[in-house]
Write an enzyme that holds these catalytic residues in place. Structure first.
Site, PDB file in Angstrom:
ATOM      1  N   LYS A   1       0.809  -1.214   0.000  1.00 40.78           N
ATOM      2  CA  LYS A   1       0.000   0.000   0.000  1.00 40.78           C
ATOM      3  C   LYS A   1       0.847   1.270   0.000  1.00 40.78           C
ATOM      4  O   LYS A   1       0.539   2.248  -0.672  1.00 40.78           O
ATOM      5  CB  LYS A   1      -0.943   0.018   1.205  1.00 40.78           C
ATOM      6  CG  LYS A   1      -1.825  -1.205   1.324  1.00 40.78           C
ATOM      7  CD  LYS A   1      -2.831  -1.291   0.201  1.00 40.78           C
ATOM      8  CE  LYS A   1      -3.604  -2.593   0.216  1.00 40.78           C
ATOM      9  NZ  LYS A   1      -2.835  -3.772  -0.162  1.00 40.78           N
TER      10      LYS A   1
ATOM     11  N   LYS B   1      -3.101   2.426   8.894  1.00 42.18           N
ATOM     12  CA  LYS B   1      -3.295   1.263   8.019  1.00 42.18           C
ATOM     13  C   LYS B   1      -2.016   0.447   7.870  1.00 42.18           C
ATOM     14  O   LYS B   1      -0.921   1.002   7.777  1.00 42.18           O
ATOM     15  CB  LYS B   1      -3.673   1.738   6.612  1.00 42.18           C
ATOM     16  CG  LYS B   1      -5.070   2.267   6.460  1.00 42.18           C
ATOM     17  CD  LYS B   1      -5.278   2.565   4.976  1.00 42.18           C
ATOM     18  CE  LYS B   1      -6.647   3.070   4.698  1.00 42.18           C
ATOM     19  NZ  LYS B   1      -6.804   3.455   3.304  1.00 42.18           N
TER      20      LYS B   1
ATOM     21  N   GLY C   1      -8.034  -6.359   2.105  1.00 40.45           N
ATOM     22  CA  GLY C   1      -9.272  -7.004   2.509  1.00 40.45           C
ATOM     23  C   GLY C   1      -9.899  -6.366   3.716  1.00 40.45           C
ATOM     24  O   GLY C   1     -10.702  -6.964   4.416  1.00 40.45           O
TER      25      GLY C   1
ATOM     26  N   GLU D   1      -3.124   8.247   7.554  1.00 46.87           N
ATOM     27  CA  GLU D   1      -3.848   9.057   6.573  1.00 46.87           C
ATOM     28  C   GLU D   1      -4.963   9.813   7.254  1.00 46.87           C
ATOM     29  O   GLU D   1      -5.497   9.350   8.253  1.00 46.87           O
ATOM     30  CB  GLU D   1      -4.564   8.121   5.586  1.00 46.87           C
ATOM     31  CG  GLU D   1      -3.949   7.979   4.247  1.00 46.87           C
ATOM     32  CD  GLU D   1      -4.722   6.971   3.403  1.00 46.87           C
ATOM     33  OE1 GLU D   1      -4.188   6.645   2.340  1.00 46.87           O
ATOM     34  OE2 GLU D   1      -5.812   6.526   3.792  1.00 46.87           O
TER      35      GLU D   1
ATOM     36  N   LYS E   1     -17.081  -5.775   1.889  1.00 44.29           N
ATOM     37  CA  LYS E   1     -18.186  -5.329   1.034  1.00 44.29           C
ATOM     38  C   LYS E   1     -19.351  -6.300   1.088  1.00 44.29           C
ATOM     39  O   LYS E   1     -19.154  -7.518   1.101  1.00 44.29           O
ATOM     40  CB  LYS E   1     -17.691  -5.221  -0.416  1.00 44.29           C
ATOM     41  CG  LYS E   1     -16.600  -4.184  -0.595  1.00 44.29           C
ATOM     42  CD  LYS E   1     -15.944  -4.305  -1.965  1.00 44.29           C
ATOM     43  CE  LYS E   1     -14.765  -3.347  -2.067  1.00 44.29           C
ATOM     44  NZ  LYS E   1     -13.973  -3.599  -3.280  1.00 44.29           N
TER      45      LYS E   1
ATOM     46  N   GLU F   1      -6.072   2.392  -2.982  1.00 47.34           N
ATOM     47  CA  GLU F   1      -5.208   1.272  -3.341  1.00 47.34           C
ATOM     48  C   GLU F   1      -5.605   0.718  -4.699  1.00 47.34           C
ATOM     49  O   GLU F   1      -6.649   1.063  -5.234  1.00 47.34           O
ATOM     50  CB  GLU F   1      -5.276   0.158  -2.279  1.00 47.34           C
ATOM     51  CG  GLU F   1      -6.637  -0.440  -2.044  1.00 47.34           C
ATOM     52  CD  GLU F   1      -6.616  -1.502  -0.943  1.00 47.34           C
ATOM     53  OE1 GLU F   1      -6.653  -1.154   0.247  1.00 47.34           O
ATOM     54  OE2 GLU F   1      -6.576  -2.692  -1.289  1.00 47.34           O
TER      55      GLU F   1
ATOM     56  N   ARG G   1      -6.114  -7.713  -9.790  1.00 48.59           N
ATOM     57  CA  ARG G   1      -6.764  -8.991 -10.063  1.00 48.59           C
ATOM     58  C   ARG G   1      -8.186  -8.711 -10.540  1.00 48.59           C
ATOM     59  O   ARG G   1      -8.640  -7.559 -10.483  1.00 48.59           O
ATOM     60  CB  ARG G   1      -6.852  -9.810  -8.773  1.00 48.59           C
ATOM     61  CG  ARG G   1      -7.697  -9.099  -7.727  1.00 48.59           C
ATOM     62  CD  ARG G   1      -7.838  -9.871  -6.445  1.00 48.59           C
ATOM     63  NE  ARG G   1      -8.830  -9.254  -5.591  1.00 48.59           N
ATOM     64  CZ  ARG G   1      -8.596  -8.300  -4.701  1.00 48.59           C
ATOM     65  NH1 ARG G   1      -7.374  -7.860  -4.506  1.00 48.59           N
ATOM     66  NH2 ARG G   1      -9.564  -7.793  -3.984  1.00 48.59           N
TER      67      ARG G   1
ATOM     68  N   VAL H   1     -14.347  -9.704  -7.042  1.00 48.49           N
ATOM     69  CA  VAL H   1     -15.623 -10.371  -6.785  1.00 48.49           C
ATOM     70  C   VAL H   1     -16.751  -9.656  -7.516  1.00 48.49           C
ATOM     71  O   VAL H   1     -17.574 -10.269  -8.187  1.00 48.49           O
ATOM     72  CB  VAL H   1     -15.924 -10.395  -5.272  1.00 48.49           C
ATOM     73  CG1 VAL H   1     -17.306 -10.955  -5.000  1.00 48.49           C
ATOM     74  CG2 VAL H   1     -14.868 -11.202  -4.526  1.00 48.49           C
TER      75      VAL H   1
END
Lengths: 578, 195
Positions: free
Chosen positions: A116, A158, A164, A200, A237, A288, A292, A295
């Site tokens: 990150k 963070k 995730g 942040e 999510k 970020e 990939r 979902v």
């Protein structure tokens, strides 16, 4: 062009990849762990290889077994899906060395983007806006606290190697900083093997908006619009949709262009996603990059008509992008609900029951992605996702009604089963969600109310309206679908004062007490608050007092707000007494 | 009363555990020998054939000669394969409920037989080097820890070893063949089981 793909994953995404391969005439090899040997992807594959027992580290994370399976079956490519090895640069590297085309970005790019802190620096150099924060990892609590004081609270700590939604802590005041810092570092070390953290500014009342991009290996890239993923529980999510109300057409184009710019600047190839936090004014800040397929990719597919997995396969085979930016049209509205085998009434405890009844929805523009069939047992060894239900409709109101209808058709029952379907339906009927007024904290904050609503579920479609209310309403005339949080509501007959407003602005917008003013003609920006803080205030006042403030802070003085709230309280008092 | 292989067998009586007494040349755990043991007689032969073809583990066998009679009792094969089904992956911390109840390969195993299964995915090599004699062939006696073959994966040679003493009953893979996780490689007949 790729000839034969080994699908290095399981469940619904493995099936998704296998289907895309079939449509392109590409051979499919499935790999499976012992409990997955009867799964649909194994049944539909040309060949299947048993790669290990249930434990992921011995099966779906077992790189040697997977690579050997690919070689033994004559595959020339590997698709990692999402999760598992999809963002493991070592795996991508080993595939390359073994002569297998890895369907994703090059290993070095994946590595750079996966950290990150590094990604923030790279994207900043590429011209993307970042939230005020420190790009370099922060070493000590003292250092962090100094940075936080500079940025202004609230801040978020963070994990640099995190993802995730884990390894994060929000800090609202300096006194809490040290403990949060230490805890986050420990979590990061334990879960991700790397204690590095960064700090942040934490945006209150923001939306999580991510942009889907596709880049080929010839330097071309396109964006396919955004997905709004603000409905999250503890950063997981639950529901995704598109397009987002927070972006107008021009902001969408600009954000998309920035996303493509950032991806190309780091040499990205394939399908990827740039995540942003966006405030109410449409200002976006890079968070970020996900290297990939995700979902929630079907949301974008429904809005654009582009098959993202197909594009991944073609790009990996060396083809030029099959679409140009001007060909991409975003049409209508799409929503995805992640139906998980969890019991929301018991803290989302996993419910890996037997699906004695499992009947998925169908109908117009209703898409279901699932690897379960009636009679299966929900796997206790892997994630709890049972099915994704995605709908499309010409506008958001119709999409909400369609999803509510579809989830009503979804029959899941059996010993030990529980799903999030009830919660999703309550969410779709919730006034704040329907009026598109929620933010990323919404679900965390109002989960108890939604669970109560889920318990007495409405059967008919929710009242869906696309126009947000603009006129203030008195509490007597309003029928809220959600009870006001008890702990914040104090029905006092005393007037609402400017001091009360200052306190409220500290809670909702992080206003420092040093900036307090007693001047009723002061405005929002004169005390240093932005449109974002206004939005938070607006939401909080609506929740507490049932009063709807105007959409924009311009032309409104603090005194006006105080008067309005005071009047609303008085009217409520009068109604009570009468 | 027939005299079976010299064992004392008076009319109407059985050996103490109900098993047909046999001389050391015969072992009930082995498949039926092709040549009948001397002195067995027709009924005995039939009883042996029956015992060998049981769909389970022999638990009682009674043979009479006068007025002919054969009684056989067997227990069904427990879920998970033969009662001595053997995994080359022996680490108990790895096994979870999802991995139990493995359906054994379709070949019917003789009672007491042990399967050796692949612990990883790769390519099977039966011999230390091309042209050399295989590590283990049918009929060979093997001891615990003895190398039975090699599975090559990621350019590393992984030895597959015997976890019991016994004899190689069947070889199920050929040199150079790709193997998957848990694939059956050998059937071993373990040496005498200690009571």
């Amino acid at each position: 062009m790729i000839r034969k793909v080994l699908v290095a994953n399981r469940g619904e995404i493995a099936l998704r990849v296998a289907r895309a391969c079939r449509e392109l005439g590409i051979g499919v090899v499935a790999v499976y762990s012992t409990p997955d040997r009867k799964s649909p992807v194994v049944a539909m594959a040309d060949e299947a290889v048993h790669i290990g027992p249930s434990a992921p580290r011995h099966s779906y994370l077992n790189i040697p077994n997977i690579v050997e399976a690919a070689r033994n079956t004559g595959c020339d490519a590997v698709h990692p899906g999402y999760g598992f090895l999809s963002e493991d640069p070592d795996f991508a590297d080993i595939c390359a060395v073994a002569g297998l085309t890895f369907i994703g970005p090059p290993p070095q790019v994946m590595q750079r983007v996966g950290n990150k802190a590094t990604a923030r620096r790279l994207m900043s150099e590429a011209g993307l806006p970042l939230l005020p924060g420190v790009v370099e990892p922060v070493r000590t609590p003292a250092e962090g606290r100094a940075i936080a004081a500079d940025l202004g609270y609230p801040v978020i700590i963070k994990a640099a190697a995190g993802g995730g939604g884990r390894g994060m802590a929000v800090v609202t005041r300096g006194a809490d900083f040290e403990e949060a810092f230490t805890t986050t570092r420990n979590t990061a070390r334990a879960v991700f093997g790397d204690p590095a953290v960064y700090v942040e500014r934490f945006l209150v009342g923001a939306r999580h908006i991510e942009v889907q991009i596709l880049c080929d290996s010839h330097g071309a890239g396109v964006h396919l619009g955004e997905r709004d993923c603000s409905i999250q529980r503890r950063h997981q999510k639950l529901l995704e949709e598109g397009p987002s109300r927070y972006l107008d057409a021009e902001q969408r184009e600009r954000l998309g262009a920035l996303a493509v710019q950032g991806a190309l600047a780091v040499g990205y190839t394939g399908a990827g996603t740039m995540e942003f936090l966006v405030d109410a004014g449409g200002s976006a800040y890079f968070m970020e990059m996900n290297a990939r397929i995700q979902v929630e990719h079907p949301v974008t597919e429904m809005l654009t008509g582009v098959d993202l997995v197909r594009e991944q396969l073609l790009i990996a085979g060396g083809a030029h992008l099959s679409v140009r930016q001007r060909d991409i049209r975003i049409s209508g509205a799409a929503i995805e609900c992640r139906v998980n085998a969890e019991d929301p009434t018991r803290g989302f405890a996993p419910a890996p029951g037997l699906l004695t009844e499992y009947v998925v929805p169908d109908g117009p523009w209703t898409r279901v992605e699932t690897a379960y069939r009636q009679g299966d047992r929900v796997s206790p060894f892997y994630d709890s996702l049972v099915a994704k239900v995605i709908v499309w409709a010409p506008d958001r109101g119709q999409a909400i009604a369609r999803m509510h209808r579809a989830l009503g058709e979804f029959r899941v029952s059996g010993p030990g089963t529980a799903t999030t379907i009830g919660l999703h339906r309550a969410l779709l009927a919730d006034e704040t969600f329907v009026r598109d007024r929620h933010d990323v904290q919404f679900l965390d904050r109002y989960l108890p109310d939604l669970l109560r609503a889920a318990a007495d579920e409405p059967v008919t479609a929710p009242r869906t309206t696309s126009e947000p209310a603009t006129a203030p309403e008195s509490p007597a005339g309003r029928r809220p679908t959600r009870r006001v949080p008890k702990e914040t509501f104090h029905m006092s007959s005393a007037n609402f004062t400017q001091q009360d407003l200052m306190d409220l602005l500290t809670t909702t917008g992080g206003l420092s007490p040093a900036a307090y003013t007693a001047d009723p003609s002061a405005t929002f920006d004169s005390i240093g608050l932005d449109s974002l803080a206004y939005l938070s205030l607006q939401t909080e006042i609506a929740n507490r007092y049932g009063l709807e403030l105007p959409d924009s802070p311009y032309g409104i003085t603090l005194g006006t707000i105080v008067d309005h709230v005071g009047a609303a309280l008085e009217a409520a008092d009068t109604a009570k007494v009468a | 009363m027939g005299d079976l292989n010299g064992a004392a067998y008076s009319s109407g009586s059985l050996s103490s555990n109900g098993f047909l007494e046999r001389g050391p040349a015969f072992d009930l755990a082995r498949p039926a020998p092709e040549v009948p043991a001397p002195g067995v007689g027709a009924l005995g032969e039939q009883a042996l054939e029956l015992a060998a073809r049981l769909p389970g583990t022999l638990s009682r066998l009674v043979v009479r000669d006068g007025d002919l009679s054969v009684e056989v009792e067997w227990s069904p094969v427990p879920a998970g394969g033969t009662w001595m089904a053997h995994r080359a992956v022996a680490d108990p911390s790895q096994s979870t409920p999802g991995d139990a109840g493995e359906v054994p390969d379709t070949v019917a195993l003789p009672p007491g037989a042990v399967e050796v299964r692949a612990p990883l995915v790769g390519v099977w090599y039966a011999a230390p080097a091309p042209g050399e004699a295989p590590f283990a062939a049918v009929g060979d006696a093997v001891v615990t820890g003895q190398t039975l073959g090699i599975i090559e994966a990621m350019k590393l040679m992984n030895r597959v070893v015997a976890e019991v003493d016994g004899t190689v009953d069947r070889v199920l893979v050929v040199n150079g063949e790709p193997v998957e996780y848990d694939q059956a490689l050998f059937v071993l007949s373990p040496s005498e089981v200690e009571s």
